[in-house]
Motif scaffolding. Structure first.
Motif, PDB file in Angstrom:
ATOM      1  N   THR A 247       0.838  -1.219   0.070  1.00 16.67           N
ATOM      2  CA  THR A 247       0.148   0.187  -0.072  1.00 16.67           C
ATOM      3  C   THR A 247       0.878   1.292  -0.045  1.00 16.67           C
ATOM      4  O   THR A 247       1.793   1.169   0.538  1.00 16.67           O
ATOM      5  CB  THR A 247      -0.913   0.036   1.040  1.00 16.67           C
ATOM      6  OG1 THR A 247      -1.580   1.505   1.258  1.00 16.67           O
ATOM      7  CG2 THR A 247      -0.245  -0.251   2.426  1.00 16.67           C
ATOM      8  N   THR A 250      -2.529   4.154   3.969  1.00 17.01           N
ATOM      9  CA  THR A 250      -3.544   3.463   4.654  1.00 17.01           C
ATOM     10  C   THR A 250      -4.121   4.649   5.548  1.00 17.01           C
ATOM     11  O   THR A 250      -3.243   4.810   6.344  1.00 17.01           O
ATOM     12  CB  THR A 250      -2.861   2.136   5.167  1.00 17.01           C
ATOM     13  OG1 THR A 250      -2.506   1.322   4.056  1.00 17.01           O
ATOM     14  CG2 THR A 250      -3.988   1.587   6.009  1.00 17.01           C
ATOM     15  N   THR A 262      -5.889  -2.638  -7.875  1.00 16.37           N
ATOM     16  CA  THR A 262      -5.694  -3.390  -6.777  1.00 16.37           C
ATOM     17  C   THR A 262      -7.202  -3.902  -6.127  1.00 16.37           C
ATOM     18  O   THR A 262      -7.477  -4.985  -5.761  1.00 16.37           O
ATOM     19  CB  THR A 262      -5.195  -2.783  -5.491  1.00 16.37           C
ATOM     20  OG1 THR A 262      -3.670  -2.420  -5.921  1.00 16.37           O
ATOM     21  CG2 THR A 262      -5.257  -3.695  -4.269  1.00 16.37           C
ATOM     22  N   ALA A 266      -9.313  -6.966  -5.180  1.00 17.12           N
ATOM     23  CA  ALA A 266     -10.087  -7.201  -3.973  1.00 17.12           C
ATOM     24  C   ALA A 266     -11.582  -7.711  -3.842  1.00 17.12           C
ATOM     25  O   ALA A 266     -11.886  -8.380  -3.073  1.00 17.12           O
ATOM     26  CB  ALA A 266      -9.839  -5.944  -2.903  1.00 17.12           C
ATOM     27  N   PHE A 276      -7.411 -11.661   1.604  1.00 10.15           N
ATOM     28  CA  PHE A 276      -6.932 -10.484   0.912  1.00 10.15           C
ATOM     29  C   PHE A 276      -6.125  -9.577   2.069  1.00 10.15           C
ATOM     30  O   PHE A 276      -6.940  -9.050   2.994  1.00 10.15           O
ATOM     31  CB  PHE A 276      -8.067  -9.643   0.273  1.00 10.15           C
ATOM     32  CG  PHE A 276      -7.423  -8.487  -0.485  1.00 10.15           C
ATOM     33  CD1 PHE A 276      -7.208  -8.739  -1.897  1.00 10.15           C
ATOM     34  CD2 PHE A 276      -7.215  -7.230   0.098  1.00 10.15           C
ATOM     35  CE1 PHE A 276      -6.818  -7.670  -2.651  1.00 10.15           C
ATOM     36  CE2 PHE A 276      -6.487  -6.185  -0.694  1.00 10.15           C
ATOM     37  CZ  PHE A 276      -6.242  -6.509  -2.147  1.00 10.15           C
ATOM     38  N   TYR A 277      -4.833  -9.832   2.254  1.00  7.81           N
ATOM     39  CA  TYR A 277      -3.907  -8.964   3.009  1.00  7.81           C
ATOM     40  C   TYR A 277      -3.514  -8.070   2.338  1.00  7.81           C
ATOM     41  O   TYR A 277      -3.067  -7.917   1.472  1.00  7.81           O
ATOM     42  CB  TYR A 277      -3.020  -9.905   3.887  1.00  7.81           C
ATOM     43  CG  TYR A 277      -3.940 -10.706   4.719  1.00  7.81           C
ATOM     44  CD1 TYR A 277      -3.903 -10.400   6.124  1.00  7.81           C
ATOM     45  CD2 TYR A 277      -4.133 -12.095   4.410  1.00  7.81           C
ATOM     46  CE1 TYR A 277      -4.430 -11.190   7.152  1.00  7.81           C
ATOM     47  CE2 TYR A 277      -5.095 -13.031   5.526  1.00  7.81           C
ATOM     48  CZ  TYR A 277      -4.917 -12.367   6.702  1.00  7.81           C
ATOM     49  OH  TYR A 277      -5.601 -13.125   7.902  1.00  7.81           O
ATOM     50  N   VAL A 278      -3.026  -6.731   3.433  1.00 12.68           N
ATOM     51  CA  VAL A 278      -2.298  -5.634   2.907  1.00 12.68           C
ATOM     52  C   VAL A 278      -1.138  -5.613   3.790  1.00 12.68           C
ATOM     53  O   VAL A 278      -1.158  -5.540   5.129  1.00 12.68           O
ATOM     54  CB  VAL A 278      -3.190  -4.349   2.906  1.00 12.68           C
ATOM     55  CG1 VAL A 278      -2.423  -3.184   2.382  1.00 12.68           C
ATOM     56  CG2 VAL A 278      -4.276  -4.564   2.069  1.00 12.68           C
ATOM     57  N   THR A 338      -8.895   0.662  -2.247  1.00 15.65           N
ATOM     58  CA  THR A 338      -9.542  -0.565  -1.770  1.00 15.65           C
ATOM     59  C   THR A 338     -10.229  -0.283  -0.153  1.00 15.65           C
ATOM     60  O   THR A 338      -9.518  -0.052   0.609  1.00 15.65           O
ATOM     61  CB  THR A 338      -8.642  -1.757  -1.742  1.00 15.65           C
ATOM     62  OG1 THR A 338      -8.062  -1.959  -3.002  1.00 15.65           O
ATOM     63  CG2 THR A 338      -9.483  -3.114  -1.106  1.00 15.65           C
ATOM     64  N   ILE A 343     -10.714  -6.095   2.910  1.00 10.56           N
ATOM     65  CA  ILE A 343      -9.642  -6.425   3.432  1.00 10.56           C
ATOM     66  C   ILE A 343      -9.611  -7.373   4.600  1.00 10.56           C
ATOM     67  O   ILE A 343     -10.291  -7.159   5.418  1.00 10.56           O
ATOM     68  CB  ILE A 343      -8.934  -5.015   3.798  1.00 10.56           C
ATOM     69  CG1 ILE A 343      -8.585  -4.384   2.629  1.00 10.56           C
ATOM     70  CG2 ILE A 343      -7.345  -5.664   4.155  1.00 10.56           C
ATOM     71  CD1 ILE A 343      -7.978  -2.926   2.642  1.00 10.56           C
ATOM     72  N   LEU A 346      -4.304  -6.398   8.118  1.00 11.47           N
ATOM     73  CA  LEU A 346      -3.261  -5.651   7.655  1.00 11.47           C
ATOM     74  C   LEU A 346      -2.065  -6.158   8.473  1.00 11.47           C
ATOM     75  O   LEU A 346      -2.304  -6.708   9.610  1.00 11.47           O
ATOM     76  CB  LEU A 346      -3.474  -3.906   8.080  1.00 11.47           C
ATOM     77  CG  LEU A 346      -4.607  -3.481   7.284  1.00 11.47           C
ATOM     78  CD1 LEU A 346      -4.700  -2.136   8.489  1.00 11.47           C
ATOM     79  CD2 LEU A 346      -4.726  -3.091   6.221  1.00 11.47           C
ATOM     80  N   ALA A 355      -8.868  -4.833   9.514  1.00 12.90           N
ATOM     81  CA  ALA A 355      -8.694  -3.617   8.710  1.00 12.90           C
ATOM     82  C   ALA A 355      -9.850  -2.545   9.350  1.00 12.90           C
ATOM     83  O   ALA A 355     -10.702  -2.118   8.695  1.00 12.90           O
ATOM     84  CB  ALA A 355      -8.771  -3.634   7.214  1.00 12.90           C
TER      85      ALA A 355
END
Ligand code: MRU
Length: 368
Positions: A247, A250, A262, A266, A276-278, A338, A343, A346, A355
């Protein structure tokens, strides 16, 4: 700690010439490994704006060294004015990644605490090295936390290959070392967990095809390059176990700005029940904003990045060729947002969080 004179990082100060900072000029990868020397804050601005360096963490570290070079050349009679101008110029180069202004402001705060010219210059250099070292260390640590997510999926698959999709380049080239999205993958691979990475090519600048594919090849990690539009199809057919992306900014409630496209990944991951990880070092949080859709400035870049393509010609020269009719109208947003609701979590140097604002502040109570 001083940053060593090593090409194993993406940026480092010359050990022999105090007014020289070295970078890998990423425009030439994967075909050539070119090291560029930066001597002035103007050269640093160009390197960031023209994407010789790119990626949130590396942009921040480069700006930190830009302030060091500015402090070295600032005249004593107008030191503060010169530095303020340098800071403004640096912050204007690219609007979306939060690490840029974060690094510049950290420098301004630190330099402002010193009283003599020599002390200000020494402090600027020390802080530039600190920012770079911290970026590498935070990415290393987030890799250890993120590795557990991959390990858990591997256990569920009884040691079968974990297929991870990533978008753009959030690898070590986007930071000072390790990367964000790739750090958990590198850590898992080093522990013998079987991984395979689907690499989105990432039009129009092709960070996936040019940089992520190169990094993974160098690390010996199995990977497959795919066209950007392929991910949804793979997800529908059970070929993706996990998505990890990086990212550029954020928000405090977990909305994520990242490379354009992105959001679509997602959505597809959400529709197919795929985690779905960031991944991010904390320097990428913008604690001043909540709503990513209305509060994040999205960079617009030249349409030429869409109408033309740059690569190696048959004679091994770097060449640009046109792929669209002349004068085709274009719109080239560099990033999209996103929303946090898409999400799963994180991953930062402090651990894994949901998130949402409450869980993010559980790990960052000082931001309450
Ligand atoms: O335009 P770039 O290459 O500077 O964009 C940054 C990125 O590489 C991505 O958005 C990345 O996924 C997050 S930055 C670590």
């Amino acid at each position: 700690m001083r940053v060593a004179d090593t090409p194993h990082r993406t940026i480092w100060p010359s050990p022999t010439e105090p007014a020289v900072v070295k970078i890998i000029d990423q425009r030439h990868l994967p075909h050539r490994f070119v090291i560029e020397e930066l001597r002035t804050v103007t050269e640093v601005c160009t390197a960031i704006r023209e994407m010789h360096v790119r990626g949130a963490g590396l942009i921040g570290a480069t700006a930190g060294f830009g302030m060091h070079l500015a402090a070295l050349s600032a005249p004593e009679h107008d030191f503060a004015g010169f530095l303020r101008k340098a800071a403004e110029d640096l912050i204007r180069t690219r609007p979306t990644a939060s690490n840029l202004a974060w690094a510049v402001n950290r420098q301004l705060d630190a330099i402002g605490q010193e009283t003599t010219l020599a002390a200000k210059r020494a402090r600027a250099f020390a802080v530039a090295c600190e920012i770079a070292d911290e970026d590498a260390e935070f990415c290393r640590r987030l890799g250890e936390h993120g590795k557990e997510i991959i390990a858990e999926i591997s256990r569920k698959k009884k040691g079968g290959v974990v297929h991870i999709l990533t978008h753009c380049n959030a690898g070590w080239l986007a930071f000072v070392d390790y990367g964000s999205a790739t750090a958990p993958i590198y850590a898992a691979h080093r522990e013998g967990i079987k991984v395979h990475v689907w690499v989105d090519e990432t039009r129009p600048w092709l960070q996936g095809a040019k940089l992520t594919a190169w990094e993974l090849k160098e690390e010996g990690i199995p990977h497959t390059l795919i066209a950007d539009n392929t991910g949804g199809h793979l997800m529908q057919h059970g070929m993706v176990d996990l998505v990890i992306v990086g990212t550029d900014r954020t928000t405090r409630r977990g909305d994520v700005a990242n490379k354009i496209g992105t959001y679509l990944k997602a959505l597809a991951a959400h529709d197919n029940g795929i985690p779905f990880y960031v991944a991010l070092p904390s320097s990428t949080f913008d604690w001043t904003i909540r709503d990513g859709l209305t509060e994040i400035a999205i960079e617009e870049r030249s349409g030429e990045e869409i109408t033309h393509i740059r690569g190696l010609s048959e004679t091994a020269e770097m060449t640009t060729i046109a792929i669209a009719p002349p004068d085709t109208p274009t719109l080239n947003y560099g990033f999209d947002v996103t929303p946090a609701r898409l999400i799963t979590g994180l991953i930062s140097e402090r651990g894994i969080m949901a998130a949402n604002e409450e869980d993010i502040l559980r790990l960052y109570p000082e931001q309450r």
